[in-house]
Design an enzyme around this catalytic site. Structure first.
Site, PDB file in Angstrom:
ATOM      1  N   GLY A   1       0.779  -1.238   0.000  1.00 40.82           N
ATOM      2  CA  GLY A   1       0.000   0.000   0.000  1.00 40.82           C
ATOM      3  C   GLY A   1       0.811   1.288   0.000  1.00 40.82           C
TER       4      GLY A   1
ATOM      5  N   TYR B   1      -9.940   1.887  15.875  1.00 35.47           N
ATOM      6  CA  TYR B   1      -9.049   2.452  14.839  1.00 35.47           C
ATOM      7  C   TYR B   1      -8.944   3.977  14.959  1.00 35.47           C
ATOM      8  CZ  TYR B   1      -7.130   3.472  10.188  1.00 35.47           C
ATOM      9  OH  TYR B   1      -6.355   3.935   9.152  1.00 35.47           O
TER      10      TYR B   1
END
Ligand code: NAD
Length: 258
Positions: free
Chosen positions: A13, A152
């Site tokens: 990524g 998160y």
């Protein structure tokens, strides 16, 4: 002039795209990740964090010009706060002495637009108090009450706050090291692929992360910002949370910050 850079999360990524960009610019890049990297270390663990710093010292002779703390994940699990906050802070603090003897030293952490969404503030407080046991227990408690989605954003909010606090201290600004965080919107990487491939989930993601300018980002587009922030050209940007989000922050917060 060629620089020596270390990128965590370099196997995939945004980290992979950033390492590739920096290498293409002629810099020497040490990649760190769980596997497929120059340094294979698990940043969820104390041993892995020590291993990162030890091997970075060996590979660089004790000197770095740039660090990008990109390793992260978005699991509904305490490991998310362990890697995203404690792993990132250990990376940045552990490598700070190497940066302090580098040339035009710069560091960046990867936060997220998720800091704009509801998250568990108790996890943020425990993380900023450097209490990994408590932060992990609070994350597990969120999972147990089926609110694992709050972990998160909490991990990334704590990281963003840590960056702002640390950036202006003697150890960072005082040592000439610029320290920032970026807050990407939705970036097309393996982390988001399952979300984007599912039309129902994609609609939910797009309504909570609206990106009126150019839609979802490619990792290469985020890499360009990371490369600039860690370049000598960045002489005065520090302690900032820079949203690279196609406008998400402006849509969600509007006038809220000025
Ligand atoms: P990715 O999954 O493609 O890459 C993340 C990398 O981190 C992987 O290579 C993974 O192995 C590594 N990693 C995970 N746990 C680790 C551990 N315990 N130790 C060492 N390495 C570990 O995801 P990405 O989208 O490139 O994410 C990069 C960063 O950007 C992450 O911090 C993520 O939270 C953040 N981010 C991503 C998005 C997005 O939309 N993709 C948006 C905002 C922020």
């Amino acid at each position: 002039m060629p620089r020596t850079c270390l990128v965590t999360g370099a196997a995939s990524g945004i980290g992979k795209a950033t390492a590739a960009r920096l290498r293409a610019q002629g810099h020497s890049v040490i990649g760190a990740d769980l596997k497929d990297a120059d340094i294979c270390a698990d940043l969820a663990t104390a041993d892995g964090r020590v291993q990162l710093v030890t091997q970075a010292r060996e590979l660089t002779g004790g000197r770095l010009d740039a660090v990008i703390a990109g390793a992260g994940l978005a699991a509904f699990d305490p490991v998310t706060v362990k890697v995203n906050y404690f792993g990132a802070v250990a990376t940045l603090e552990g490598l700070r002495p190497l940066l302090a003897v580098g040339q035009d030293p710069r560091a960046v952490a990867i936060s997220s637009v998720a800091i704009l969404h509801p998250h568990d503030s108790a996890i943020v407080d425990a993380a900023l108090a450097d209490d990994e046991v408590a932060a992990s227990a609070l994350a597990q408690a969120a999972v147990d009450r089926e609110e694992g989605q709050l972990i998160y954003g909490a991990s990334k909010a704590a990281l963003a706050r840590w960056v702002r606090r640390a950036a202006v201290t003697e150890g960072w600004a005082g040592a000439g090291i610029a320290l920032n965080a970026i807050a990407p919107g939705t970036v097309l990487t393996p982390m988001t692929q399952a979300l984007i491939d599912n039309p129902g989930l994609r609609d939910i993601a797009d309504s909570s992360v609206p990106m009126p300018l150019n839609g979802h980002a490619r990792p290469e587009q985020v890499a360009a910002l990371l490369a600039w922030l860690t370049s000598p050209e960045n002489s005065h940007v520090t302690g900032q949370i820079i949203f690279i989000d196609g406008g998400t922050d402006a849509v969600l917060r509007g006038d809220g910050i000025c």
